[in-house]
Scaffold this active site. Structure first.
Site, PDB file in Angstrom:
ATOM      1  N   ASP A  29      30.124  77.599 117.132  1.00  0.00           N
ATOM      2  CA  ASP A  29      31.760  76.940 116.648  1.00  0.00           C
ATOM      3  C   ASP A  29      32.259  75.670 116.882  1.00  0.00           C
ATOM      4  O   ASP A  29      31.291  74.871 115.720  1.00  0.00           O
ATOM      5  CB  ASP A  29      32.147  76.844 118.883  1.00  0.00           C
ATOM      6  CG  ASP A  29      33.599  76.865 119.183  1.00  0.00           C
ATOM      7  OD1 ASP A  29      33.737  77.730 119.651  1.00  0.00           O
ATOM      8  OD2 ASP A  29      34.369  75.580 118.364  1.00  0.00           O
ATOM      9  N   ILE A  30      33.113  76.054 115.871  1.00  0.00           N
ATOM     10  CA  ILE A  30      33.489  75.090 114.963  1.00  0.00           C
ATOM     11  C   ILE A  30      33.837  74.225 115.227  1.00  0.00           C
ATOM     12  O   ILE A  30      33.774  72.717 114.598  1.00  0.00           O
ATOM     13  CB  ILE A  30      34.586  76.298 113.801  1.00  0.00           C
ATOM     14  CG1 ILE A  30      34.932  75.315 112.509  1.00  0.00           C
ATOM     15  CG2 ILE A  30      35.976  75.456 114.710  1.00  0.00           C
ATOM     16  CD1 ILE A  30      35.832  75.996 111.594  1.00  0.00           C
ATOM     17  N   GLU A  94      43.152  80.985 123.343  1.00  0.00           N
ATOM     18  CA  GLU A  94      42.961  80.733 122.065  1.00  0.00           C
ATOM     19  C   GLU A  94      42.776  81.446 121.063  1.00  0.00           C
ATOM     20  O   GLU A  94      44.027  81.588 120.134  1.00  0.00           O
ATOM     21  CB  GLU A  94      42.271  79.242 121.542  1.00  0.00           C
ATOM     22  CG  GLU A  94      42.962  77.941 122.405  1.00  0.00           C
ATOM     23  CD  GLU A  94      41.806  77.126 122.067  1.00  0.00           C
ATOM     24  OE1 GLU A  94      41.248  76.877 121.394  1.00  0.00           O
ATOM     25  OE2 GLU A  94      42.402  75.829 122.911  1.00  0.00           O
ATOM     26  N   VAL A  95      41.322  81.891 120.879  1.00  0.00           N
ATOM     27  CA  VAL A  95      41.442  83.733 120.276  1.00  0.00           C
ATOM     28  C   VAL A  95      41.913  84.731 121.012  1.00  0.00           C
ATOM     29  O   VAL A  95      40.721  85.300 121.635  1.00  0.00           O
ATOM     30  CB  VAL A  95      39.857  82.769 119.251  1.00  0.00           C
ATOM     31  CG1 VAL A  95      39.870  84.058 118.670  1.00  0.00           C
ATOM     32  CG2 VAL A  95      40.668  81.556 118.831  1.00  0.00           C
ATOM     33  N   HIS A  99      35.380  86.734 123.717  1.00  0.00           N
ATOM     34  CA  HIS A  99      33.812  85.956 123.065  1.00  0.00           C
ATOM     35  C   HIS A  99      33.487  84.931 123.788  1.00  0.00           C
ATOM     36  O   HIS A  99      34.401  84.832 124.843  1.00  0.00           O
ATOM     37  CB  HIS A  99      34.651  85.115 121.820  1.00  0.00           C
ATOM     38  CG  HIS A  99      35.118  84.273 122.299  1.00  0.00           C
ATOM     39  ND1 HIS A  99      36.614  84.609 121.586  1.00  0.00           N
ATOM     40  CD2 HIS A  99      35.547  82.847 122.807  1.00  0.00           C
ATOM     41  CE1 HIS A  99      37.783  84.100 122.124  1.00  0.00           C
ATOM     42  NE2 HIS A  99      37.150  82.156 122.727  1.00  0.00           N
TER      43      HIS A  99
HETATM   44  P1  5GP Z   1      39.254  80.224 123.842  1.00  0.00           P
HETATM   45  O1  5GP Z   1      39.696  78.497 123.953  1.00  0.00           O
HETATM   46  O2  5GP Z   1      39.622  81.345 123.048  1.00  0.00           O
HETATM   47  O3  5GP Z   1      38.167  80.392 124.342  1.00  0.00           O
HETATM   48  O4  5GP Z   1      37.898  79.749 122.297  1.00  0.00           O
HETATM   49  C1  5GP Z   1      38.540  79.673 120.983  1.00  0.00           C
HETATM   50  C2  5GP Z   1      37.092  78.912 120.210  1.00  0.00           C
HETATM   51  O5  5GP Z   1      36.600  79.805 118.946  1.00  0.00           O
HETATM   52  C3  5GP Z   1      37.156  77.525 120.560  1.00  0.00           C
HETATM   53  O6  5GP Z   1      35.624  77.397 120.906  1.00  0.00           O
HETATM   54  C4  5GP Z   1      37.104  77.326 118.866  1.00  0.00           C
HETATM   55  O7  5GP Z   1      36.790  75.565 118.468  1.00  0.00           O
HETATM   56  C5  5GP Z   1      36.349  78.703 118.406  1.00  0.00           C
HETATM   57  N1  5GP Z   1      36.927  78.952 116.876  1.00  0.00           N
HETATM   58  C6  5GP Z   1      38.290  78.752 116.505  1.00  0.00           C
HETATM   59  N2  5GP Z   1      38.433  79.303 115.199  1.00  0.00           N
HETATM   60  C7  5GP Z   1      37.137  79.303 115.001  1.00  0.00           C
HETATM   61  C8  5GP Z   1      36.720  79.319 113.781  1.00  0.00           C
HETATM   62  O8  5GP Z   1      37.107  79.496 112.421  1.00  0.00           O
HETATM   63  N3  5GP Z   1      34.851  79.351 113.053  1.00  0.00           N
HETATM   64  C9  5GP Z   1      34.428  78.941 114.641  1.00  0.00           C
HETATM   65  N4  5GP Z   1      32.809  79.214 114.076  1.00  0.00           N
HETATM   66  N5  5GP Z   1      35.105  78.973 115.698  1.00  0.00           N
HETATM   67  C10 5GP Z   1      36.240  78.824 115.835  1.00  0.00           C
END
Ligand code: 5GP
Length: 115
Positions: A29-30, A94-95, A99
């Site tokens: 994760d970034i 968020e994405v 995942h």
């Molecule tokens: P969600 O809130 O959708 O469950 O988690 C999305 C995750 O993706 C977050 O923890 C965020 O830090 C990670 N993330 C978002 N954009 C990127 C990216 O471009 N690269 C990586 N490695 N992680 C990302």
């Protein structure tokens, strides 16, 4: 339009990829929330858990098995870790590409923030 995770899987944007096979890709994760914070992602674009179909059973299972393997590889299997999938707004997603978060390396505290 492909998701940011599809671009990582295709090698179009950089990421610290720790595992890849024909069904899933895992990368760090970034914005890590724990010493180990890895995202395990289906190579196929599936927006949310709500969009999983019967034909996705193999890939859904693979997410868990890869999480188990990576937890051992990261040295966090014995102490323990947390696996998490957020779905839609209330889940804090968020994405919009399914995942599985693998989090560990320290005690993670209660599962949910208290209100
Ligand atoms: P969600 O809130 O959708 O469950 O988690 C999305 C995750 O993706 C977050 O923890 C965020 O830090 C990670 N993330 C978002 N954009 C990127 C990216 O471009 N690269 C990586 N490695 N992680 C990302």
């Amino acid at each position: 339009m492909s998701t940011i995770f599809s671009k990582i899987i295709a090698g179009e944007i950089p990421a610290d990829i720790v595992y890849q096979d024909e069904l899933v890709t895992a990368f760090r994760d970034i914005n890590p929330q724990a010493p180990t914070h890895i995202l395990i992602v289906p190579n196929k674009e599936i927006a949310t858990v709500n969009d999983l179909a019967a034909e996705d059973e193999q890939v859904a299972g693979r997410l868990l098995l890869v999480a188990k393997k990576l937890a051992a590889q990261e040295g966090i299997a014995e102490d323990g870790y947390r696996l998490m999938i957020n779905c839609n707004q209330h889940g804090g997603q968020e994405v919009f590409h399914v995942h599985l978060h693998l989090l560990g390396g320290r005690p993670l505290g209660p599962m949910l923030m208290r209100r």
